[in-house]
Design a protein around this motif. Structure first.
Motif, PDB file in Angstrom:
ATOM      1  N   LYS A  87      54.946 -24.816  21.582  1.00 34.08           N
ATOM      2  CA  LYS A  87      54.729 -25.837  20.558  1.00 34.08           C
ATOM      3  C   LYS A  87      55.076 -25.324  19.167  1.00 34.08           C
ATOM      4  N   GLU A  88      55.017 -24.013  18.976  1.00 34.18           N
ATOM      5  CA  GLU A  88      55.292 -23.427  17.667  1.00 34.18           C
ATOM      6  C   GLU A  88      56.756 -23.020  17.500  1.00 34.18           C
ATOM      7  N   ALA A  89      57.559 -23.154  18.531  1.00 31.25           N
ATOM      8  CA  ALA A  89      58.954 -22.729  18.468  1.00 31.25           C
ATOM      9  C   ALA A  89      59.802 -23.692  17.636  1.00 31.25           C
ATOM     10  N   ASN A  90      60.727 -23.134  16.861  1.00 32.60           N
ATOM     11  CA  ASN A  90      61.698 -23.962  16.138  1.00 32.60           C
ATOM     12  C   ASN A  90      62.796 -24.459  17.075  1.00 32.60           C
ATOM     13  N   VAL A  91      63.144 -23.562  18.006  1.00 33.36           N
ATOM     14  CA  VAL A  91      64.252 -23.843  18.920  1.00 33.36           C
ATOM     15  C   VAL A  91      63.829 -23.468  20.331  1.00 33.36           C
ATOM     16  N   ALA A  92      64.222 -24.288  21.299  1.00 38.12           N
ATOM     17  CA  ALA A  92      64.002 -23.960  22.708  1.00 38.12           C
ATOM     18  C   ALA A  92      65.350 -23.988  23.425  1.00 38.12           C
ATOM     19  N   ILE A  93      65.580 -22.979  24.241  1.00 38.94           N
ATOM     20  CA  ILE A  93      66.805 -22.921  25.039  1.00 38.94           C
ATOM     21  C   ILE A  93      66.412 -22.933  26.503  1.00 38.94           C
ATOM     22  N   VAL A  94      66.734 -24.024  27.177  1.00 42.25           N
ATOM     23  CA  VAL A  94      66.444 -24.142  28.603  1.00 42.25           C
ATOM     24  C   VAL A  94      67.639 -23.575  29.349  1.00 42.25           C
ATOM     25  N   ILE A 114      59.128 -31.692  28.841  1.00 40.82           N
ATOM     26  CA  ILE A 114      57.881 -31.139  28.294  1.00 40.82           C
ATOM     27  C   ILE A 114      58.096 -30.665  26.859  1.00 40.82           C
ATOM     28  N   LEU A 115      59.199 -29.975  26.622  1.00 34.88           N
ATOM     29  CA  LEU A 115      59.491 -29.472  25.279  1.00 34.88           C
ATOM     30  C   LEU A 115      59.638 -30.610  24.276  1.00 34.88           C
ATOM     31  N   ARG A 116      60.292 -31.687  24.715  1.00 35.41           N
ATOM     32  CA  ARG A 116      60.436 -32.843  23.825  1.00 35.41           C
ATOM     33  C   ARG A 116      59.068 -33.455  23.538  1.00 35.41           C
ATOM     34  N   GLY A 117      58.217 -33.502  24.554  1.00 30.08           N
ATOM     35  CA  GLY A 117      56.869 -34.020  24.365  1.00 30.08           C
ATOM     36  C   GLY A 117      56.040 -33.163  23.431  1.00 30.08           C
ATOM     37  N   LEU A 118      56.388 -31.876  23.324  1.00 32.32           N
ATOM     38  CA  LEU A 118      55.686 -30.963  22.415  1.00 32.32           C
ATOM     39  C   LEU A 118      56.296 -30.977  21.017  1.00 32.32           C
ATOM     40  N   GLN A 149      68.850 -37.678  28.189  1.00 31.29           N
ATOM     41  CA  GLN A 149      67.919 -38.805  28.258  1.00 31.29           C
ATOM     42  C   GLN A 149      66.465 -38.369  28.131  1.00 31.29           C
ATOM     43  N   VAL A 150      66.152 -37.175  28.662  1.00 29.03           N
ATOM     44  CA  VAL A 150      64.754 -36.727  28.605  1.00 29.03           C
ATOM     45  C   VAL A 150      64.437 -35.928  27.344  1.00 29.03           C
ATOM     46  N   GLY A 151      65.450 -35.720  26.481  1.00 28.81           N
ATOM     47  CA  GLY A 151      65.113 -35.122  25.192  1.00 28.81           C
ATOM     48  C   GLY A 151      65.929 -33.963  24.688  1.00 28.81           C
ATOM     49  N   ALA A 152      66.928 -33.471  25.432  1.00 30.52           N
ATOM     50  CA  ALA A 152      67.742 -32.358  24.928  1.00 30.52           C
ATOM     51  C   ALA A 152      68.557 -32.822  23.723  1.00 30.52           C
TER      52      ALA A 152
END
Length: 218
Positions: free
Chosen positions: A67-74, A89-93, A113-116
């Motif tokens: 939740k505190e991350a600026n960037v997430a790389i899946v 989940i990341l988009r929801g956070l 579609q799910v948030g990327a």
């Protein structure tokens, strides 16, 4: 984004580990997670935090600091379902910027579609890059502008330019390129229309790959 980001990398296969190592080299704060403890251990000594986490478990992701991350790389590879769930989940956070690795065009559409915010194809993109470097050897010296087909890089002034000004050459129309910067004997300056090009001048130009290739071939 700030100069220093907190980046969470999810999936520590070869691609994920490569991303972690480069981010660390660029002095970013890196959180690395994977279901596989062996993979976690492989990067534990270099990143700020490494944890064995199921990225499809929202509570676990919150505990590890997603939740505190600026960037997430899946960076999850073959487990398409896990990559989609983790992205959602990341988009929801409310992670500000989510980059997700896709295996196919359909996978890419679902991830978007799910948030990327951005979807990448590492293997495909690397294959394209290698092929292009064979055809355009100079390409590795140029940088692509994100979200466009333009490239930026340096090229030595051609003999036909020596003794002529930017205006006399009608540079933009003649070469279909824009000169951003000129370097002469270690000094950099922004050229004006009456700047006279000299032998040894190095020009920083921006333009399409095909036009840069034409100029390089002169």
């Amino acid at each position: 984004m700030n100069d220093k980001n907190t980046v969470i990398v999810i999936g520590l296969g070869r691609f994920g580990q490569s991303v972690c190592r480069r981010l660390v080299a660029l002095k970013q704060e890196v959180v690395a997670v994977d279901r596989n403890m062996h993979r976690v251990e492989e990067v534990a000594d270099i990143v700020d935090l490494a944890a064995q986490v199921d990225a499809t478990d929202e509570e676990a992701m919150i505990k590890v600091g997603a939740k505190e991350a600026n960037v997430a790389i899946v960076a999850i590879g073959e487990n398409i379902e896990a990559s989609i769930l983790a992205t959602s989940i990341l988009r929801g956070l409310d992670v500000k910027h989510i980059i997700a690795r896709a295996q196919s065009s359909l996978h890419a559409r679902v991830l978007a579609q799910v948030g990327a915010h951005r979807v990448i194809f590492p293997e495909r993109d690397m294959g394209i890059r290698i092929a292009e470097n064979i055809v355009f050897p100079w390409l590795s010296e140029f940088a692509a502008l994100p979200g466009s087909s333009y490239l930026v890089g340096s090229i030595e002034a051609k003999e036909e330019m020596w003794g002529k000004t930017l205006a006399e050459l009608n540079f933009r129309q003649r070469y279909n390129l824009t000169v951003l910067l000129l370097e002469r004997k270690g000094t950099k300056l922004i050229p004006s229309p009456d700047t006279v090009f000299q032998e040894g001048d190095v020009l920083t130009v921006i333009g399409e790959r095909e036009d840069i290739d034409k100029l390089k071939s002169l």
